[in-house]
Design an enzyme around this catalytic site. Structure first.
Site, mmCIF file in Angstrom:
data_model
loop_
_atom_site.group_PDB
_atom_site.id
_atom_site.type_symbol
_atom_site.label_atom_id
_atom_site.label_comp_id
_atom_site.label_asym_id
_atom_site.label_seq_id
_atom_site.Cartn_x
_atom_site.Cartn_y
_atom_site.Cartn_z
ATOM 1 N N GLY A 96 0.826 -1.206 0.000
ATOM 2 C CA GLY A 96 0.000 0.000 0.000
ATOM 3 C C GLY A 96 0.856 1.250 0.000
ATOM 4 N N GLY A 128 -0.396 4.329 -0.069
ATOM 5 C CA GLY A 128 -1.254 5.465 0.288
ATOM 6 C C GLY A 128 -0.522 6.322 1.304
ATOM 7 N N GLY A 153 -0.236 6.101 4.610
ATOM 8 C CA GLY A 153 0.539 5.389 5.635
ATOM 9 C C GLY A 153 1.776 4.718 5.053
ATOM 10 N N VAL A 181 -1.940 -7.682 -3.930
ATOM 11 C CA VAL A 181 -1.689 -8.707 -2.911
ATOM 12 C C VAL A 181 -2.990 -9.450 -2.634
ATOM 13 C CG1 VAL A 181 -1.098 -9.059 -0.481
ATOM 14 C CG2 VAL A 181 0.248 -7.491 -1.887
ATOM 15 N N GLU A 208 -18.845 18.093 1.331
ATOM 16 C CA GLU A 208 -18.035 18.733 0.285
ATOM 17 C C GLU A 208 -18.644 18.475 -1.100
ATOM 18 O OE1 GLU A 208 -13.769 18.980 2.610
ATOM 19 O OE2 GLU A 208 -14.183 17.151 1.532
ATOM 20 N N ASP A 236 -6.011 3.306 7.655
ATOM 21 C CA ASP A 236 -7.450 3.031 7.671
ATOM 22 C C ASP A 236 -7.789 1.562 7.861
ATOM 23 O OD1 ASP A 236 -7.856 5.657 7.223
ATOM 24 O OD2 ASP A 236 -8.910 5.440 5.312
ATOM 25 N N ALA A 261 -5.922 11.022 7.001
ATOM 26 C CA ALA A 261 -4.560 10.978 6.472
ATOM 27 C C ALA A 261 -3.487 11.255 7.538
ATOM 28 C CB ALA A 261 -4.442 11.949 5.297
#
Ligand code: FAD
Length: 424
Positions: free
Chosen positions: A15, A17, A19, A83, A175, A304, A320
């Site tokens: 991942g 992202g 993290g 994965v 939003e 997350d 985040a």
């Protein structure tokens, strides 16, 4: 089988992202070889995805090729792969083509997706927003609805085309609702001849009792009032009980709407399932205080896809900054372990919450300071530009926002992935 360097210590990160990428950055200089695996070739700035979905920004303004971001890190190998499972006994990450990658230490940072609370059959009618594809799909649906309405002669069908439902009034729902209202009222109005885009209905449906439930009461109330001033209809305490191609049922009422956007629930990735590890109701893996997976001291999970208690016992939020803090902590702990040391447990530091409402307002909760209105919007804008990667993207996003602010023009108003013949 992919053969990464055997020596030195091999860290595999799944991942790229917030993290996973932060962990990779923070491991710079450590005596490790890193393999970073992601099923997408880009790192995505998800907080601005709704701006792609509403034609405010282009996809390339909020995403970067992972390989490019790590081009100067000779010890990092980037793999574009999905994965499928973890062979914890054999210390291997198994890819969906059967290939596998061995690890000494594994970091799982595979994030989350939207959840339909047991109604996965709603997904085709009410797509969520998580990937660039989701954003361009929503952009197409929103823009196509206006195009269809322009040549629709039946009044009821035209009204349904000009009705946009957003399910879930967290930051993404708020939003989206505010921006679609702005799009209809300001950007599109001069461009159509047969429809009055001011008559567009934007309906924000929330099962809970207030919008932005994670914010203090006064900011929620302000956000709701500001949305209503933009023309958004806010329906609270009204769970959606049906959803199909023609509309939704909420609180017992049927609403005909051709565009429905799902911003309601989150479900973690399959990390807990891969390791048969304890998880909460949202499938988030319950990690130890040092972010290792119970029973697997060589496997960390962050972001997350996990749940962990923060200060005052409240769960660390799925945002985040939390994923980045966890990524940095795990990198420090790996470095410490390699030097024969350990570290105290992970401690989350709340850096505040921000949400934009339409194109000129926002709310900010720093805990010690609560801001709303135009001043909050400027801080929101500067913070987001600061967190983007690279000067070119920062300038480009700032210019796009300036253009929207001053001229109501949204440069990314392109219908892609299909012609006028496409059904939805
Ligand atoms: C629309 C939206 C708006 C948001 N707005 C905000 C905001 O305003 N502020 C804020 O702080 N947070 C916001 N968030 C939340 C924030 O984006 C997440 O908390 C953050 O991305 C979590 O980081 P992560 O590293 O855990 O997961 P992600 O950033 O989601 O990264 C997970 C990565 O894992 C990869 N991956 C997943 N499964 C596999 C697999 N099987 N094989 C290989 N790779 C895999 C994915 O491709 C992805 O790159 C928003 C999220 C969304 C969806």
């Amino acid at each position: 089988m992919t053969t990464p360097p055997k020596d030195p210590h091999h860290v595999v990160i799944v991942g790229a992202g917030f993290g996973g990428l932060e962990a990779t950055f923070a491991l710079a200089g450590a005596p490790v070889a890193i393999t970073l695996i992601d099923r997408r070739n880009h790192h995505l700035f998800q907080p601005l995805l709704y701006q792609v979905a509403t034609a405010s920004l282009a996809t390339s303004e909020i995403a970067w090729p992972i390989r490019y971001l790590l081009r100067d890190r000779r010890e990092v190998t980037t793999l574009f792969a999905n994965v499928n499972s973890i062979d914890a006994e054999g210390s291997r990450v198994v890819l969906d083509d059967g290939d596998s990658v061995p690890y000494d230490t594994l970091i799982l940072a595979t994030g989350a997706r939207h959840d339909y609370f047991g109604h996965d059959e709603w997904e085709p009618f009410a797509p969520g927003l998580k990937t660039l594809e989701d954003a361009t799909t929503l952009r197409r649906r929103i823009l196509v609805a206006f195009e269809r309405a322009e040549r629709e002669t039946d009044a009821a069908r035209r009204a349904a085309l000009l009705t946009f439902v957003i399910v879930g009034a967290g930051p993404t729902g708020v939003e989206m609702a505010g921006t679609i209202a702005d799009l209809a009222r300001d950007t599109l109005a001069p461009d159509f001849r047969n429809i009055d885009t001011h008559k567009t209905r934007v309906v924000l449906i929330e099962a809970g009792s207030r919008v932005l439930a994670g914010f203090p009461d006064e900011l929620s109330t302000y956000a709701q009032r500001s949305l209503e001033k933009l023309g958004v209809e806010v329906m609270l305490g009204a769970p959606v009980t049906e959803c199909d191609a023609d509309g939704v049922v909420y609180g017992g009422n049927r609403l005909e709407a051709r565009t429905i956007i799902w911003a309601a629930g989150v479900r973690a990735s399959r990390a807990a399932e891969w390791l048969n590890a304890p998880a909460d109701r949202a499938y988030r893996l319950q990690v130890n205080p040092d972010l290792t997976v119970p029973g697997h001291p060589d496997i960390f999970a962050i972001g997350d896809t996990v749940t962990i208690a923060g200060p005052e016992g409240k769960p660390v939020p799925g945002i985040a900054p939390a994923a980045k803090q966890e990524g940095r902590y795990v990198a420090s702990l790996i470095k410490a372990r390699l030097e024969g040391r350990t570290l105290p447990p992970f401690r989350y530091k709340d850096q505040g919450s921000l949400a934009q409402i339409g194109k000129r307002l926002a709310v900010i909760d720093f805990g010690w300071l609560k801001l709303r209105g135009a001043i909050a919007w400027w801080i929101w804008g500067i913070a987001h530009i600061y967190f983007l990667i690279g000067i070119r993207n920062r300038l480009s996003v700032a210019l796009s926002w300036l253009w929207i602010h001053a001229r109501d023009q949204r440069a990314a108003r392109l219908i892609t992935q299909g012609s006028s013949k496409v059904a939805r």
